[in-house]
Motif scaffolding. Structure first.
Motif, PDB file in Angstrom:
ATOM      1  N   LEU A  94      75.577 125.201  14.550  1.00 20.83           N
ATOM      2  CA  LEU A  94      74.711 125.450  15.704  1.00 20.83           C
ATOM      3  C   LEU A  94      75.274 126.564  16.569  1.00 20.83           C
ATOM      4  O   LEU A  94      74.549 127.447  17.025  1.00 20.83           O
ATOM      5  N   ALA A  95      76.584 126.518  16.801  1.00 21.68           N
ATOM      6  CA  ALA A  95      77.207 127.551  17.623  1.00 21.68           C
ATOM      7  C   ALA A  95      77.112 128.911  16.945  1.00 21.68           C
ATOM      8  O   ALA A  95      76.860 129.931  17.593  1.00 21.68           O
ATOM      9  N   ALA A  96      77.303 128.925  15.620  1.00 19.94           N
ATOM     10  CA  ALA A  96      77.209 130.179  14.886  1.00 19.94           C
ATOM     11  C   ALA A  96      75.799 130.735  14.949  1.00 19.94           C
ATOM     12  O   ALA A  96      75.592 131.940  15.121  1.00 19.94           O
ATOM     13  N   ALA A  97      74.810 129.850  14.826  1.00 19.41           N
ATOM     14  CA  ALA A  97      73.419 130.294  14.904  1.00 19.41           C
ATOM     15  C   ALA A  97      73.121 130.901  16.264  1.00 19.41           C
ATOM     16  O   ALA A  97      72.450 131.931  16.385  1.00 19.41           O
ATOM     17  N   GLY A  98      73.636 130.248  17.298  1.00 17.15           N
ATOM     18  CA  GLY A  98      73.430 130.772  18.644  1.00 17.15           C
ATOM     19  C   GLY A  98      74.092 132.118  18.832  1.00 17.15           C
ATOM     20  O   GLY A  98      73.529 133.039  19.430  1.00 17.15           O
ATOM     21  N   ALA A  99      75.303 132.265  18.297  1.00 22.05           N
ATOM     22  CA  ALA A  99      76.020 133.532  18.434  1.00 22.05           C
ATOM     23  C   ALA A  99      75.314 134.646  17.685  1.00 22.05           C
ATOM     24  O   ALA A  99      75.212 135.773  18.170  1.00 22.05           O
ATOM     25  N   LEU A 100      74.812 134.328  16.500  1.00 18.73           N
ATOM     26  CA  LEU A 100      74.101 135.337  15.721  1.00 18.73           C
ATOM     27  C   LEU A 100      72.799 135.737  16.396  1.00 18.73           C
ATOM     28  O   LEU A 100      72.291 136.841  16.201  1.00 18.73           O
ATOM     29  N   ALA A 101      72.241 134.830  17.198  1.00 25.32           N
ATOM     30  CA  ALA A 101      70.994 135.119  17.907  1.00 25.32           C
ATOM     31  C   ALA A 101      71.247 135.934  19.168  1.00 25.32           C
ATOM     32  O   ALA A 101      70.330 136.243  19.912  1.00 25.32           O
ATOM     33  N   VAL A 138      78.272 132.394  22.822  1.00 30.70           N
ATOM     34  CA  VAL A 138      78.703 131.013  22.617  1.00 30.70           C
ATOM     35  C   VAL A 138      80.057 131.019  21.906  1.00 30.70           C
ATOM     36  O   VAL A 138      80.158 131.514  20.790  1.00 30.70           O
ATOM     37  N   PRO A 139      81.110 130.490  22.534  1.00 32.99           N
ATOM     38  CA  PRO A 139      82.409 130.426  21.848  1.00 32.99           C
ATOM     39  C   PRO A 139      82.367 129.396  20.725  1.00 32.99           C
ATOM     40  O   PRO A 139      81.798 128.320  20.865  1.00 32.99           O
ATOM     41  N   ILE A 140      82.960 129.748  19.598  1.00 35.15           N
ATOM     42  CA  ILE A 140      82.990 128.843  18.447  1.00 35.15           C
ATOM     43  C   ILE A 140      84.444 128.452  18.220  1.00 35.15           C
ATOM     44  O   ILE A 140      85.277 129.301  17.912  1.00 35.15           O
ATOM     45  N   GLN A 182      80.453 134.959  11.989  1.00 33.73           N
ATOM     46  CA  GLN A 182      80.514 135.100  10.534  1.00 33.73           C
ATOM     47  C   GLN A 182      81.558 134.158   9.928  1.00 33.73           C
ATOM     48  O   GLN A 182      81.334 133.548   8.880  1.00 33.73           O
ATOM     49  N   GLN A 183      82.713 134.021  10.608  1.00 35.91           N
ATOM     50  CA  GLN A 183      83.752 133.110  10.118  1.00 35.91           C
ATOM     51  C   GLN A 183      83.274 131.664  10.149  1.00 35.91           C
ATOM     52  O   GLN A 183      83.550 130.887   9.232  1.00 35.91           O
ATOM     53  N   ALA A 184      82.546 131.309  11.199  1.00 34.36           N
ATOM     54  CA  ALA A 184      82.053 129.936  11.327  1.00 34.36           C
ATOM     55  C   ALA A 184      81.051 129.592  10.239  1.00 34.36           C
ATOM     56  O   ALA A 184      81.069 128.498   9.682  1.00 34.36           O
ATOM     57  N   LYS A 237      80.856 131.002   7.273  1.00 32.35           N
ATOM     58  CA  LYS A 237      81.596 130.903   6.015  1.00 32.35           C
ATOM     59  C   LYS A 237      82.348 129.586   5.924  1.00 32.35           C
ATOM     60  O   LYS A 237      82.391 128.938   4.871  1.00 32.35           O
ATOM     61  N   LEU A 238      82.952 129.164   7.049  1.00 27.73           N
ATOM     62  CA  LEU A 238      83.713 127.921   7.066  1.00 27.73           C
ATOM     63  C   LEU A 238      82.817 126.716   6.854  1.00 27.73           C
ATOM     64  O   LEU A 238      83.114 125.818   6.075  1.00 27.73           O
ATOM     65  N   ALA A 239      81.674 126.694   7.561  1.00 29.48           N
ATOM     66  CA  ALA A 239      80.766 125.550   7.449  1.00 29.48           C
ATOM     67  C   ALA A 239      80.175 125.442   6.057  1.00 29.48           C
ATOM     68  O   ALA A 239      79.849 124.356   5.577  1.00 29.48           O
ATOM     69  N   ASP A 240      80.050 126.577   5.368  1.00 31.54           N
ATOM     70  CA  ASP A 240      79.457 126.580   4.038  1.00 31.54           C
ATOM     71  C   ASP A 240      80.484 126.286   2.942  1.00 31.54           C
ATOM     72  O   ASP A 240      80.134 125.966   1.821  1.00 31.54           O
ATOM     73  N   SER A 241      81.786 126.400   3.279  1.00 30.36           N
ATOM     74  CA  SER A 241      82.812 126.188   2.259  1.00 30.36           C
ATOM     75  C   SER A 241      82.975 124.709   1.956  1.00 30.36           C
ATOM     76  O   SER A 241      82.789 123.863   2.814  1.00 30.36           O
ATOM     77  N   ARG A 242      83.373 124.392   0.722  1.00 31.63           N
ATOM     78  CA  ARG A 242      83.533 123.004   0.324  1.00 31.63           C
ATOM     79  C   ARG A 242      84.990 122.697   0.016  1.00 31.63           C
ATOM     80  O   ARG A 242      85.573 121.814   0.607  1.00 31.63           O
ATOM     81  N   TYR A 243      85.557 123.406  -0.924  1.00 28.81           N
ATOM     82  CA  TYR A 243      86.969 123.199  -1.237  1.00 28.81           C
ATOM     83  C   TYR A 243      87.490 124.443  -1.931  1.00 28.81           C
ATOM     84  O   TYR A 243      86.721 125.300  -2.367  1.00 28.81           O
ATOM     85  N   THR A 244      88.824 124.537  -2.008  1.00 32.43           N
ATOM     86  CA  THR A 244      89.446 125.722  -2.590  1.00 32.43           C
ATOM     87  C   THR A 244      90.292 125.340  -3.799  1.00 32.43           C
ATOM     88  O   THR A 244      90.555 124.153  -4.047  1.00 32.43           O
TER      89      THR A 244
END
Length: 236
Positions: A19-26, A30-32, A48-50, A52-59
């Motif tokens: 949500l914060a990332a969406a707001g920032a991109l808009a 908004v600090p994330i 962009q980092q947020a 990528k992080l929210a979409d990541s699953r495991y490494t």
């Protein structure tokens, strides 16, 4: 202790990141903030980092950690299995019982975590007889294990506790090494597991260290501080 597969606080944090990332991109200011791993500070992320992080699953590091920790836990179970027949100390039998219960359950959890993600699952006992001391922190060497198998009574108690304290401390080092790697331990289930390992092993180290102190062969261990106790002992 069973590991929850749906840690609500971490899932909520992930949703808030999105949500914060969406707001920032808009275009909103908004600090994330990304919560830190246990013992570490939170960090501020770009939008962009947020995402990528929210979409990541495991490494790949997460997978390696789980495979290694399966072998690490198995050695603890292997050591705990011989306690009952070699000690007369009820407190040590209780320690072994907790290790058998918790680490056997956690081995099953780690194997399922790998299996559910389509990753290969190692045989937990395949490390036995191999010298893993240089590859995984805290692992007892084959020589250590062989010597432990020859002892009984107080000698066994002291060596078992010494090896197991080092073994648990090694697990803490493995967790710390994982969370320091970029992108690792972000999977909510894995993050909760590493937190559980860290808190549980720290508590067990405290209990075992206290028990080992009562078994020390050095008579100075039990002395209290003061002129008539430790002071006189120090001057013979």
């Amino acid at each position: 202790r069973r590991i929850s597969t749906a840690p609500s606080s971490l899932i909520t944090s992930g949703a808030m990141l999105l949500l914060a990332a969406a707001g920032a991109l808009a275009g909103q200011d908004v600090p994330i903030v990304q919560p830190g791993a246990p013992g570490q500070k939170a960090t501020t992320l770009t939008a962009q980092q947020a995402v990528k992080l929210a979409d990541s699953r495991y490494t790949a590091d997460d997978v390696t950690f789980m495979r290694d920790m399966i072998h690490h836990h198995d050695q603890a179970v292997q050591m705990a299995a011989v306690v009952k027949e070699r000690t007369n100390l009820p407190e040590l039998v209780a320690v072994a019982g907790r290790i058998n219960a918790s680490q056997a359950d956690e081995i099953a959890f780690m194997q399922n975590w790998l299996r559910e993600r389509g990753e290969s699952v190692p045989d937990a006992s395949m490390h036995r007889g191999m010298d893993m001391k240089g590859t995984m922190a805290g692992m007892a060497s084959p020589a250590d294990m062989a010597r432990l198998a020859t002892l009984k009574g107080a000698d066994f108690d002291r060596l078992f506790l010494t090896l197991m304290i080092a073994h648990h401390d090694g697990a803490l080092k493995m967790v710390d090494a994982l969370v320091k790697k970029d992108g690792s331990a972000y999977d909510p289930v894995l993050f909760e597991f590493t937190s559980e390992v860290k808190s549980g092993q720290k508590a067990e180290i405290g209990r075992m260290s206290a028990l080992l102190g009562t078994l020390a062969a050095d008579p100075r261990v039990a002395l209290a501080a003061g002129f008539k106790d430790a002071g006189q002992a120090a001057s013979n």
